[in-house]
Design a protein around this motif. Sequence first.
Motif, PDB file in Angstrom:
ATOM      1  N   ASN A 265       7.765  -1.699  -3.068  1.00 15.06           N
ATOM      2  CA  ASN A 265       7.531  -0.855  -4.434  1.00 15.06           C
ATOM      3  C   ASN A 265       7.899  -2.039  -5.573  1.00 15.06           C
ATOM      4  O   ASN A 265       8.947  -1.894  -5.850  1.00 15.06           O
ATOM      5  CB  ASN A 265       8.385   0.427  -4.382  1.00 15.06           C
ATOM      6  CG  ASN A 265       8.148   1.199  -5.348  1.00 15.06           C
ATOM      7  OD1 ASN A 265       6.924   0.986  -6.158  1.00 15.06           O
ATOM      8  ND2 ASN A 265       8.651   2.477  -5.869  1.00 15.06           N
ATOM      9  N   ALA A 266       7.010  -2.386  -6.282  1.00 21.00           N
ATOM     10  CA  ALA A 266       7.362  -3.162  -7.319  1.00 21.00           C
ATOM     11  C   ALA A 266       6.151  -3.084  -8.518  1.00 21.00           C
ATOM     12  O   ALA A 266       4.860  -2.512  -8.192  1.00 21.00           O
ATOM     13  CB  ALA A 266       7.074  -4.814  -7.091  1.00 21.00           C
TER      14      ALA A 266
ATOM     15  N   ILE B  66      10.634   3.062   1.837  1.00 20.07           N
ATOM     16  CA  ILE B  66      10.484   2.580   0.491  1.00 20.07           C
ATOM     17  C   ILE B  66      11.274   1.616   0.179  1.00 20.07           C
ATOM     18  O   ILE B  66      12.503   1.759   0.138  1.00 20.07           O
ATOM     19  CB  ILE B  66      10.388   4.101  -0.282  1.00 20.07           C
ATOM     20  CG1 ILE B  66       9.453   4.957   0.196  1.00 20.07           C
ATOM     21  CG2 ILE B  66       9.785   3.301  -1.782  1.00 20.07           C
ATOM     22  CD1 ILE B  66       7.724   4.455   0.588  1.00 20.07           C
ATOM     23  N   THR B  67      11.000   0.395  -0.436  1.00 14.15           N
ATOM     24  CA  THR B  67      11.823  -0.542  -0.572  1.00 14.15           C
ATOM     25  C   THR B  67      11.511  -1.168  -2.061  1.00 14.15           C
ATOM     26  O   THR B  67      10.467  -1.567  -2.546  1.00 14.15           O
ATOM     27  CB  THR B  67      11.692  -2.075   0.237  1.00 14.15           C
ATOM     28  OG1 THR B  67      11.907  -1.716   1.453  1.00 14.15           O
ATOM     29  CG2 THR B  67      12.772  -2.881  -0.136  1.00 14.15           C
TER      30      THR B  67
ATOM     31  N   ALA C  10       6.755 -14.103  -6.870  1.00 15.57           N
ATOM     32  CA  ALA C  10       7.799 -14.041  -8.213  1.00 15.57           C
ATOM     33  C   ALA C  10       8.409 -12.723  -7.949  1.00 15.57           C
ATOM     34  O   ALA C  10       9.659 -12.739  -8.227  1.00 15.57           O
ATOM     35  CB  ALA C  10       7.158 -14.626  -9.328  1.00 15.57           C
ATOM     36  N   VAL C  11       7.736 -11.720  -8.013  1.00 15.17           N
ATOM     37  CA  VAL C  11       8.423 -10.293  -8.017  1.00 15.17           C
ATOM     38  C   VAL C  11       8.747  -9.666  -6.616  1.00 15.17           C
ATOM     39  O   VAL C  11       9.778  -9.293  -6.632  1.00 15.17           O
ATOM     40  CB  VAL C  11       7.212  -9.332  -8.571  1.00 15.17           C
ATOM     41  CG1 VAL C  11       7.751  -7.796  -8.524  1.00 15.17           C
ATOM     42  CG2 VAL C  11       7.073  -9.705 -10.208  1.00 15.17           C
TER      43      VAL C  11
ATOM     44  N   ASP D 270       0.867  -1.158   0.207  1.00 16.58           N
ATOM     45  CA  ASP D 270      -0.215   0.028   0.118  1.00 16.58           C
ATOM     46  C   ASP D 270       0.764   1.235   0.073  1.00 16.58           C
ATOM     47  O   ASP D 270       1.196   1.702   1.094  1.00 16.58           O
ATOM     48  CB  ASP D 270      -0.981  -0.033   1.178  1.00 16.58           C
ATOM     49  CG  ASP D 270      -1.834   1.056   1.253  1.00 16.58           C
ATOM     50  OD1 ASP D 270      -1.843   2.057   0.513  1.00 16.58           O
ATOM     51  OD2 ASP D 270      -2.685   1.224   2.222  1.00 16.58           O
ATOM     52  N   LYS D 271       1.266   1.825  -1.110  1.00 16.89           N
ATOM     53  CA  LYS D 271       1.839   2.920  -1.267  1.00 16.89           C
ATOM     54  C   LYS D 271       1.206   4.314  -0.622  1.00 16.89           C
ATOM     55  O   LYS D 271       2.079   5.151  -0.353  1.00 16.89           O
ATOM     56  CB  LYS D 271       2.166   3.293  -2.909  1.00 16.89           C
ATOM     57  CG  LYS D 271       3.188   2.077  -3.247  1.00 16.89           C
ATOM     58  CD  LYS D 271       3.053   1.979  -4.554  1.00 16.89           C
ATOM     59  CE  LYS D 271       3.862   0.930  -5.149  1.00 16.89           C
ATOM     60  NZ  LYS D 271       3.528  -0.498  -4.767  1.00 16.89           N
ATOM     61  N   ASN D 272      -0.120   4.431  -0.396  1.00 20.32           N
ATOM     62  CA  ASN D 272      -0.712   5.365   0.179  1.00 20.32           C
ATOM     63  C   ASN D 272      -0.475   5.585   1.684  1.00 20.32           C
ATOM     64  O   ASN D 272      -0.715   6.509   2.306  1.00 20.32           O
ATOM     65  CB  ASN D 272      -2.276   5.298  -0.187  1.00 20.32           C
ATOM     66  CG  ASN D 272      -2.482   5.832  -1.681  1.00 20.32           C
ATOM     67  OD1 ASN D 272      -1.588   6.477  -2.276  1.00 20.32           O
ATOM     68  ND2 ASN D 272      -3.479   4.914  -2.260  1.00 20.32           N
TER      69      ASN D 272
END
Length: 109
Positions: free
Chosen positions: A74-75, A105-106, A81-82, A54-56
């Motif tokens: 962050n992808a 933030i990674t 898999a990601v 959740d980027k928010n």
Amino acid sequence: MKLLLDENLPKRLKQDFPGHEVFTVRDKGWNGVKNGELLKLMVADEFQALLTFDKNLQHQQNFKKYTLTVFVLNAPINTYAVLTNLSGKVRQKLSQDSLPIGPIITSLA
């Protein structure tokens, strides 16, 4: 260290953090709990960190009220898999003597 995987992450990500106590939101019965309440529950249950997609969240909460670290993964997509490619960066931060409070933030890059 006690970690919580947000409900927007694959539960398989738990296996990427051996040596830590890792729970999912579902494991705790906290599905559908709003972010502010989730952070309060985490503090009460003595969690140290939340992993989320959740980027928010980082913009919605006042982290001065909490003693938690939040890893914002962050992808492009939230598949195992990601996201497993970010686990090493998270483990590196977790191995430090102390974690910063608030969002980290990674990213893949």
